[in-house]
Design a protein around this motif. Sequence first.
Motif, PDB file in Angstrom:
ATOM      1  N   ALA A  83       3.452   4.947   1.097  1.00 15.35           N
ATOM      2  CA  ALA A  83       4.019   3.613   0.932  1.00 15.35           C
ATOM      3  C   ALA A  83       5.400   3.526   1.569  1.00 15.35           C
ATOM      4  O   ALA A  83       5.751   2.518   2.199  1.00 15.35           O
ATOM      5  N   GLY A  84       6.194   4.587   1.426  1.00 16.65           N
ATOM      6  CA  GLY A  84       7.518   4.598   2.025  1.00 16.65           C
ATOM      7  C   GLY A  84       7.462   4.478   3.529  1.00 16.65           C
ATOM      8  O   GLY A  84       8.255   3.753   4.140  1.00 16.65           O
ATOM      9  N   VAL A  85       6.514   5.193   4.149  1.00 15.08           N
ATOM     10  CA  VAL A  85       6.373   5.112   5.600  1.00 15.08           C
ATOM     11  C   VAL A  85       5.954   3.707   6.017  1.00 15.08           C
ATOM     12  O   VAL A  85       6.493   3.138   6.986  1.00 15.08           O
ATOM     13  N   MET A  86       5.008   3.124   5.309  1.00 12.12           N
ATOM     14  CA  MET A  86       4.552   1.778   5.670  1.00 12.12           C
ATOM     15  C   MET A  86       5.673   0.760   5.516  1.00 12.12           C
ATOM     16  O   MET A  86       5.879  -0.105   6.371  1.00 12.12           O
ATOM     17  N   LEU A  87       6.429   0.859   4.431  1.00 16.94           N
ATOM     18  CA  LEU A  87       7.522  -0.085   4.216  1.00 16.94           C
ATOM     19  C   LEU A  87       8.636   0.108   5.234  1.00 16.94           C
ATOM     20  O   LEU A  87       9.302  -0.850   5.635  1.00 16.94           O
ATOM     21  N   ALA A  88       8.837   1.361   5.654  1.00 15.33           N
ATOM     22  CA  ALA A  88       9.897   1.648   6.623  1.00 15.33           C
ATOM     23  C   ALA A  88       9.514   1.214   8.036  1.00 15.33           C
ATOM     24  O   ALA A  88      10.397   0.891   8.844  1.00 15.33           O
ATOM     25  N   CYS A  89       8.227   1.211   8.335  1.00 16.67           N
ATOM     26  CA  CYS A  89       7.779   0.990   9.713  1.00 16.67           C
ATOM     27  C   CYS A  89       7.198  -0.395   9.970  1.00 16.67           C
ATOM     28  O   CYS A  89       7.033  -0.772  11.140  1.00 16.67           O
ATOM     29  N   LEU A  90       6.860  -1.139   8.919  1.00 18.59           N
ATOM     30  CA  LEU A  90       6.127  -2.392   9.104  1.00 18.59           C
ATOM     31  C   LEU A  90       6.903  -3.592   8.595  1.00 18.59           C
ATOM     32  O   LEU A  90       7.708  -3.490   7.669  1.00 18.59           O
ATOM     33  N   LYS A  91       6.625  -4.731   9.184  1.00 22.95           N
ATOM     34  CA  LYS A  91       7.189  -6.015   8.764  1.00 22.95           C
ATOM     35  C   LYS A  91       6.117  -7.083   8.904  1.00 22.95           C
ATOM     36  O   LYS A  91       5.034  -6.836   9.463  1.00 22.95           O
ATOM     37  N   ALA A  92       6.403  -8.275   8.420  1.00 25.11           N
ATOM     38  CA  ALA A  92       5.448  -9.369   8.506  1.00 25.11           C
ATOM     39  C   ALA A  92       5.018  -9.591   9.948  1.00 25.11           C
ATOM     40  O   ALA A  92       5.846  -9.610  10.865  1.00 25.11           O
ATOM     41  N   GLY A  93       3.710  -9.724  10.152  1.00 24.95           N
ATOM     42  CA  GLY A  93       3.165  -9.927  11.477  1.00 24.95           C
ATOM     43  C   GLY A  93       2.693  -8.655  12.157  1.00 24.95           C
ATOM     44  O   GLY A  93       2.026  -8.719  13.195  1.00 24.95           O
ATOM     45  N   ASP A  94       3.016  -7.497  11.594  1.00 27.93           N
ATOM     46  CA  ASP A  94       2.610  -6.224  12.187  1.00 27.93           C
ATOM     47  C   ASP A  94       1.175  -5.866  11.794  1.00 27.93           C
ATOM     48  O   ASP A  94       0.629  -6.368  10.797  1.00 27.93           O
ATOM     49  N   ARG A  95       0.597  -4.967  12.588  1.00 25.47           N
ATOM     50  CA  ARG A  95      -0.738  -4.443  12.315  1.00 25.47           C
ATOM     51  C   ARG A  95      -0.644  -2.936  12.096  1.00 25.47           C
ATOM     52  O   ARG A  95       0.074  -2.240  12.815  1.00 25.47           O
ATOM     53  N   VAL A  96      -1.406  -2.457  11.106  1.00 28.09           N
ATOM     54  CA  VAL A  96      -1.453  -1.030  10.819  1.00 28.09           C
ATOM     55  C   VAL A  96      -2.909  -0.592  10.838  1.00 28.09           C
ATOM     56  O   VAL A  96      -3.784  -1.254  10.266  1.00 28.09           O
ATOM     57  N   VAL A  97      -3.182   0.521  11.512  1.00 28.64           N
ATOM     58  CA  VAL A  97      -4.512   1.117  11.531  1.00 28.64           C
ATOM     59  C   VAL A  97      -4.577   2.191  10.452  1.00 28.64           C
ATOM     60  O   VAL A  97      -3.690   3.062  10.375  1.00 28.64           O
ATOM     61  N   VAL A  98      -5.601   2.128   9.608  1.00 17.82           N
ATOM     62  CA  VAL A  98      -5.811   3.137   8.564  1.00 17.82           C
ATOM     63  C   VAL A  98      -7.238   3.657   8.686  1.00 17.82           C
ATOM     64  O   VAL A  98      -8.130   2.957   9.171  1.00 17.82           O
ATOM     65  N   PRO A  99      -7.492   4.893   8.238  1.00 21.18           N
ATOM     66  CA  PRO A  99      -8.837   5.466   8.370  1.00 21.18           C
ATOM     67  C   PRO A  99      -9.829   4.813   7.409  1.00 21.18           C
ATOM     68  O   PRO A  99      -9.604   4.779   6.194  1.00 21.18           O
ATOM     69  N   ALA A 100     -10.926   4.311   7.956  1.00 18.33           N
ATOM     70  CA  ALA A 100     -11.954   3.682   7.130  1.00 18.33           C
ATOM     71  C   ALA A 100     -12.654   4.695   6.237  1.00 18.33           C
ATOM     72  O   ALA A 100     -13.236   4.330   5.201  1.00 18.33           O
ATOM     73  N   ASP A 101     -12.622   5.962   6.625  1.00 16.83           N
ATOM     74  CA  ASP A 101     -13.313   7.016   5.884  1.00 16.83           C
ATOM     75  C   ASP A 101     -12.327   7.989   5.249  1.00 16.83           C
ATOM     76  O   ASP A 101     -12.691   9.107   4.894  1.00 16.83           O
ATOM     77  N   GLY A 102     -11.093   7.574   5.080  1.00 15.10           N
ATOM     78  CA  GLY A 102     -10.080   8.437   4.484  1.00 15.10           C
ATOM     79  C   GLY A 102      -9.857   8.120   3.021  1.00 15.10           C
ATOM     80  O   GLY A 102     -10.670   7.455   2.366  1.00 15.10           O
ATOM     81  N   TYR A 103      -8.731   8.557   2.514  1.00 16.01           N
ATOM     82  CA  TYR A 103      -8.392   8.358   1.108  1.00 16.01           C
ATOM     83  C   TYR A 103      -8.325   6.872   0.809  1.00 16.01           C
ATOM     84  O   TYR A 103      -7.556   6.139   1.437  1.00 16.01           O
ATOM     85  N   HIS A 105      -7.135   5.019  -1.499  1.00 17.71           N
ATOM     86  CA  HIS A 105      -5.889   4.392  -1.963  1.00 17.71           C
ATOM     87  C   HIS A 105      -5.011   3.956  -0.792  1.00 17.71           C
ATOM     88  O   HIS A 105      -4.264   2.982  -0.911  1.00 17.71           O
ATOM     89  N   THR A 106      -5.087   4.677   0.318  1.00 17.85           N
ATOM     90  CA  THR A 106      -4.333   4.259   1.502  1.00 17.85           C
ATOM     91  C   THR A 106      -4.846   2.912   1.996  1.00 17.85           C
ATOM     92  O   THR A 106      -4.065   2.031   2.380  1.00 17.85           O
ATOM     93  N   ARG A 107      -6.170   2.725   1.971  1.00 18.14           N
ATOM     94  CA  ARG A 107      -6.750   1.442   2.387  1.00 18.14           C
ATOM     95  C   ARG A 107      -6.369   0.330   1.423  1.00 18.14           C
ATOM     96  O   ARG A 107      -6.094  -0.796   1.836  1.00 18.14           O
ATOM     97  N   VAL A 108      -6.355   0.640   0.135  1.00 16.62           N
ATOM     98  CA  VAL A 108      -5.969  -0.371  -0.853  1.00 16.62           C
ATOM     99  C   VAL A 108      -4.515  -0.783  -0.665  1.00 16.62           C
ATOM    100  O   VAL A 108      -4.179  -1.978  -0.698  1.00 16.62           O
ATOM    101  N   LEU A 109      -3.648   0.185  -0.441  1.00 22.84           N
ATOM    102  CA  LEU A 109      -2.237  -0.120  -0.224  1.00 22.84           C
ATOM    103  C   LEU A 109      -2.063  -1.050   0.971  1.00 22.84           C
ATOM    104  O   LEU A 109      -1.362  -2.071   0.879  1.00 22.84           O
ATOM    105  N   ALA A 110      -2.697  -0.703   2.089  1.00 20.96           N
ATOM    106  CA  ALA A 110      -2.526  -1.497   3.303  1.00 20.96           C
ATOM    107  C   ALA A 110      -3.243  -2.834   3.218  1.00 20.96           C
ATOM    108  O   ALA A 110      -2.700  -3.878   3.599  1.00 20.96           O
TER     109      ALA A 110
END
Length: 367
Positions: A83-103, A105-110
């Motif tokens: 969460a810290g990395v996402m908050l530090a690196c992302l802002k409104a309008g940005d896109r983040v790629v997360v693994p569809a087959d990974g943990y 909770h990471t998908r839920v967070l994003a």
Amino acid sequence: MLPDDIQQAAMRLLHHRTARLADGDPVAEPLIPTTTFRLGDQPAPDAIYSRYANPTLDGAEARLAEVEGAPVVLSTSGMAAIAGVMLACLKAGDRVVVPADGYFHTRVLAGDILAPLGIEAVEVPTRDLAAADLSGVSLVVVETPSNPGLEIVDLPALAARCRAAGARLCVDNTFCTGLLQRPLALGADVVVSADTKAAGGHSDLLLGHSATADAALEARLRDVRKFTGAVPGAFEAWLLSRSLETLELRLERMCASAAAVADRLAGAGVAVSYPGRADHLQHALAARQMAAPGFVVGATFADKAAAERFLDASGILRATSFGGTHTSADRRARWGDAVPEGFLRLSVGIEPAGPLAAAVERGLAAL
């Protein structure tokens, strides 16, 4: 035996404190549970309040930095680090790629928590990352090996694609720790890891960390931690420092035993996924970028009932975490992972090889 450079990192970690001791200093990392400090006219930034910094926390971060090869920011859990990395690196309008087959909770967070803030999450299966369109992406988050499928990402190749697209690459390195894989050296911008798992190793603490060689990003990560309050307590940091001193030793036993368990299961006809085996589709890639193939084995039994019979007869601990001293297994389909009902994520611990092998034999005899 782990490669020489990894052994040297483990040596630096082990003696990080002893190399700086003066006569009469305590050898063990002191536990300093204070929240406040006596202030002078111009107080030092690391001696104001323990949400900003704490000596015991600093000690644990310094040890982990020896493993990662870059400054470390500890957080209250692996998810807090992500969460810290996402908050530090992302802002409104940005896109983040997360693994569809990974943990998941990471998908839920994003996809759920950050989406209302104007951040778009794009889910991509690990095997498709090499060809994924990264246009307009600000951050790519990957796991390698992936959780729970144990698929491998070619980190140098993906890092090059991220740089070309103007995206940062964040690697979740929980399955390996910095002793088995060095994502920053392979081109990643930032690495995260759940120290709850192998780094802590004793199933008695919740912690996570991020690491980066980018000074501006490190400062941003520290600000995010400070102002969201995701700062670990001194006791947890102290437990981690204690555990890190045996990490290399534990990993040696865990990886060797995992390889033996994977071979025995495969020999009995169980479908096995383990990067250390030649039949893993990405075995050669894993050998290039991992110092050892890890302590987690994916094993697919005929069905749910067969997996449960194996666990009942073997006595292997049922637990959803991994990386502990005890060998444990989790039937991941129960949590909604896209795996067969008979799939077990086996985390191999530090039990003596003979009794562990006997437990596996009892489980196989029950199939």
